[in-house]
Design a protein around this motif. Structure first.
Motif, PDB file in Angstrom:
ATOM      1  N   ILE A 176      38.941  36.609  36.252  1.00 38.29           N
ATOM      2  CA  ILE A 176      39.307  37.913  36.810  1.00 38.29           C
ATOM      3  C   ILE A 176      38.134  38.387  37.651  1.00 38.29           C
ATOM      4  O   ILE A 176      36.977  38.323  37.205  1.00 38.29           O
ATOM      5  N   ALA A 201      44.775  35.353  32.111  1.00 35.08           N
ATOM      6  CA  ALA A 201      45.332  36.676  31.817  1.00 35.08           C
ATOM      7  C   ALA A 201      46.825  36.665  32.111  1.00 35.08           C
ATOM      8  O   ALA A 201      47.259  36.209  33.167  1.00 35.08           O
ATOM      9  N   LEU A 204      47.238  42.515  33.845  1.00 33.94           N
ATOM     10  CA  LEU A 204      46.077  43.401  33.808  1.00 33.94           C
ATOM     11  C   LEU A 204      46.401  44.702  34.520  1.00 33.94           C
ATOM     12  O   LEU A 204      47.374  44.806  35.265  1.00 33.94           O
ATOM     13  N   LEU A 216      39.090  48.384  32.840  1.00 34.41           N
ATOM     14  CA  LEU A 216      40.044  47.297  33.053  1.00 34.41           C
ATOM     15  C   LEU A 216      40.665  46.953  31.706  1.00 34.41           C
ATOM     16  O   LEU A 216      39.964  46.849  30.705  1.00 34.41           O
ATOM     17  N   TYR A 218      43.306  43.967  30.086  1.00 34.64           N
ATOM     18  CA  TYR A 218      44.070  42.744  30.358  1.00 34.64           C
ATOM     19  C   TYR A 218      44.523  42.133  29.040  1.00 34.64           C
ATOM     20  O   TYR A 218      43.978  42.421  27.967  1.00 34.64           O
TER      21      TYR A 218
END
Length: 607
Positions: A176, A201, A204, A216, A218
């Motif tokens: 990411i 992931a 997210l 963030l 996820y």
């Protein structure tokens, strides 16, 4: 009461669609394509006019290179500060296979929609590319930008940049990347940090929590993580929630999607094991390092939905600044199912005794058979409460867009109304807010108690009748005198019914045996080009004589990469066409179509 119909408009384009986002409530950006190759299906980005609730029309279109990949992710940045008639967008598009093989994949594109004036709808509007960037550092040739998400803008905060996040798909080294959303002065992305993940992931989202702080969130299949982002640093991922198996079960449910409601709450879509249903979970995020997230509210989707494919959320009373406290508000939630339905819900955010909470997660409508093929993406337009009396209550709406691999786009207009709560004695009146104008179907506790009581009474009566019929109980009801003789016969063993033999099932031999192959031609097994989905949740199979012009490139079993052989084996095993006892000799001489990209992703999720 007559059920109120949500008005809709649709349009059929010429290419498969994988992503969409609203530029504003009256303009929708959609994108997709056929990928690199000679299939004749272009890779495009199209701007649609959604101002009419009954019809959609094209405003502008940009055709990308046929040698590059199709658009797989998309996010609208918004209008430029110095040019309000120009809107910036970001898109995930892989470079050509030739460039990717050299380790050069500028997968993040910055583009602009330029409009001559506010009154122009179709004349002179152009979509053009501004810049390209490569955010992922690993040079895996199968990697593509599967997910792209931006933190929502705030009306009262114009100075600090928004944060973007992009995640890999089909990568051997999942990642990411966090970046500052490009400004007007420079269309290039400034990277804030990279997270190397043990597994990819699944989804997210990003939210702004302060003037220059963000979070963030996820998820992978079974866990949710959060990451704190500031000007100085990007924290290590913190696991905040883990799915546990249901009582008495070993298989776990899996996350499909997640979205922030507020900095304190996430909504997640959870697919049950063995495609047995879908649930919505509202998670209360922890406030300190020692706690874990807790499920504060939940709801199940209709029984006909065995898996979810996309999620969209919209706050009808957004805060002006990330530092502002979220007052009472209603959120609209849309979940697309693998049966091409869209389930619509509302959930209330409330505060009581100094504590924020979620309540009344309830459906208000199910849109059935929205598209003829699989829904790939959803988007809900922004909602800004009207200022003054410019709009009557009957004109207020948020728009829900959905796109599919079958090239179709549908926009539903969900009516919105102003809501004023009655002031209670001794308490100050609450400010007015906006809610969906359709009534949600929340279950009353009295209804549930009545239903359970009725079922319990019926079970008791049926049980007593059966006991009397077999002479086991005293004749309290006298039911034996009124029952047929066959019902009062003594209990006996029921013979087992023999299951169909293996040779009656549809196997790979049956599929290949029905093809009339000329001596100079080979048989091909591939997936349906438009992504039609079979009853098992997998893309439909096409078996026939190979024609390279029509089918594109194909590879013999012996020349397939090991990961592609593994995918094909699992795919054919899941649908009952092959078992290990058959061996792999049956595959020799047969050509197999590509199982990468979007199709490979669909197969992977179904398996």
């Amino acid at each position: 009461m007559v059920k109120r119909i949500i008005p809709s408009a649709n349009i059929q384009l010429t290419y498969p669609l994988y992503c969409c986002d609203f530029a504003d409530p009256n303009r929708l950006v959609v994108a997709g394509g056929g990928g690199p190759g000679r299939n004749g299906v272009g890779n495009k980005i199209t701007l649609l006019d959604t101002s009419d609730a009954t019809q959609l029309s094209e405003i502008a279109e940009l055709e990308l290179s046929a040698h590059e990949d199709n658009v797989m992710s998309l996010a609208v940045v918004g209008p430029q500060k110095d040019k309000p008639t120009t809107t910036n967008i970001l898109a995930g598009v892989n470079s050509s296979p030739a460039d990717v093989s050299k380790g050069e994949n500028k997968h993040l594109r910055a583009l602009a929609i330029a409009q001559p004036g506010k009154s122009a709808k179709t004349g002179g509007v152009k979509i053009s590319e501004l810049a390209r960037d490569a955010l992922f550092v690993h040079k895996d040739k199968d990697t593509y930008q599967r997910i792209l998400r931006l933190s929502p803008p705030h009306e009262g905060l114009k100075s600090s940049p928004r944060l973007g996040a992009a995640a890999t798909g089909l990568s051997k080294q999942p990642q990411i990347v966090l970046f500052d959303v490009p400004s007007n002065n420079s269309p290039r992305c400034k990277t804030r940090g990279r997270l190397d993940l043990p597994v990819e992931a699944m989804d997210l989202d990003v939210i702004q929590t302060g003037p220059d702080t963000y979070q963030l969130a996820y998820c992978d299949d079974h866990e949710v993580f959060t990451v704190e982002v500031s000007k100085a640093e990007v924290s290590e991922p913190k696991r905040v929630f883990t799915i546990a198996p249901e009582e008495g079960e070993t298989a776990k449910a899996s996350f499909k999607s997640l979205r922030y409601l507020t900095p304190g709450f996430l909504v997640t879509v959870v697919n049950s094991p063995k495609s047995q249903g879908v649930a919505l979970h509202g998670l209360r995020l922890p406030k300190d390092d020692e706690e874990e997230a807790r499920v504060s509210i939940r709801a199940k989707l209709p029984k006909g939905v065995s898996k979810a494919t996309s999620l969209a959320v919209r706050n009808l009373s957004p805060v002006a600044s990330p530092s502002d406290k979220q007052d009472e508000a209603q959120f609209v939630i849309a979940v697309a199912g693998n049966d091409s339905s869209i389930s619509l819900y509302t959930v209330e955010h409330k505060a009581a005794f100094g504590t924020d909470m979620l309540s009344d997660l309830a459906p208000f409508q199910v849109l059935k058979s929205v598209h003829p093929s699989s829904i790939t993406n959803l988007s809900i337009s922004t909602f800004e409460p009207p200022k003054g009396s410019s709009k009557s209550s009957s004109e207020l709406c948020v728009k829900l867009a959905s796109v599919s691999v079958g090239c179709s786009t549908v926009v539903h207009s969900i009516p919105i109304k102003k809501h004023v709560e009655k002031a209670k004695a001794g308490r100050p009146s609450k400010p007015s807010r906006f809610v969906v104008a359709l009534k949600s179907k929340g279950e009353s506790p009295a209804t549930v108690i009545t239903l359970v009581s009725a079922i319990f009474l019926i079970v008791l009566l049926v049980g007593q009748v059966l006991l009397e019929a077999k002479g086991i109980s005293e004749p309290l009801l006298g039911a034996r005198d009124y029952l047929p003789a066959s019902w009062t016969a003594p209990l006996r063993k029921v013979p087992r019914i023999q299951e169909p033999s293996e040779d009656k099932k549809t196997t790979i031999e049956n599929l290949l045996g029905g093809i009339d192959v000329q001596s100079s031609k080979q048989t091909i097994i591939k997936h349906d080009d438009l992504g039609a989905v079979g009853p098992d949740g997998l893309p439909a199979l096409h078996v026939g004589v190979h024609d390279e012009e029509a089918h594109g490139p194909a590879t013999t079993w012996e020349n397939l990469e090991k990961k592609d052989q593994d995918l094909w084996r699992e795919r054919l095993k899941k649908s009952g066409h092959w078992v290990e006892d058959m061996g792999e000799n049956i595959f020799k001489g047969v050509l197999f179509g590509e199982i990468g990209g979007a199709i490979g992703n669909m197969v992977g999720e179904a398996l």
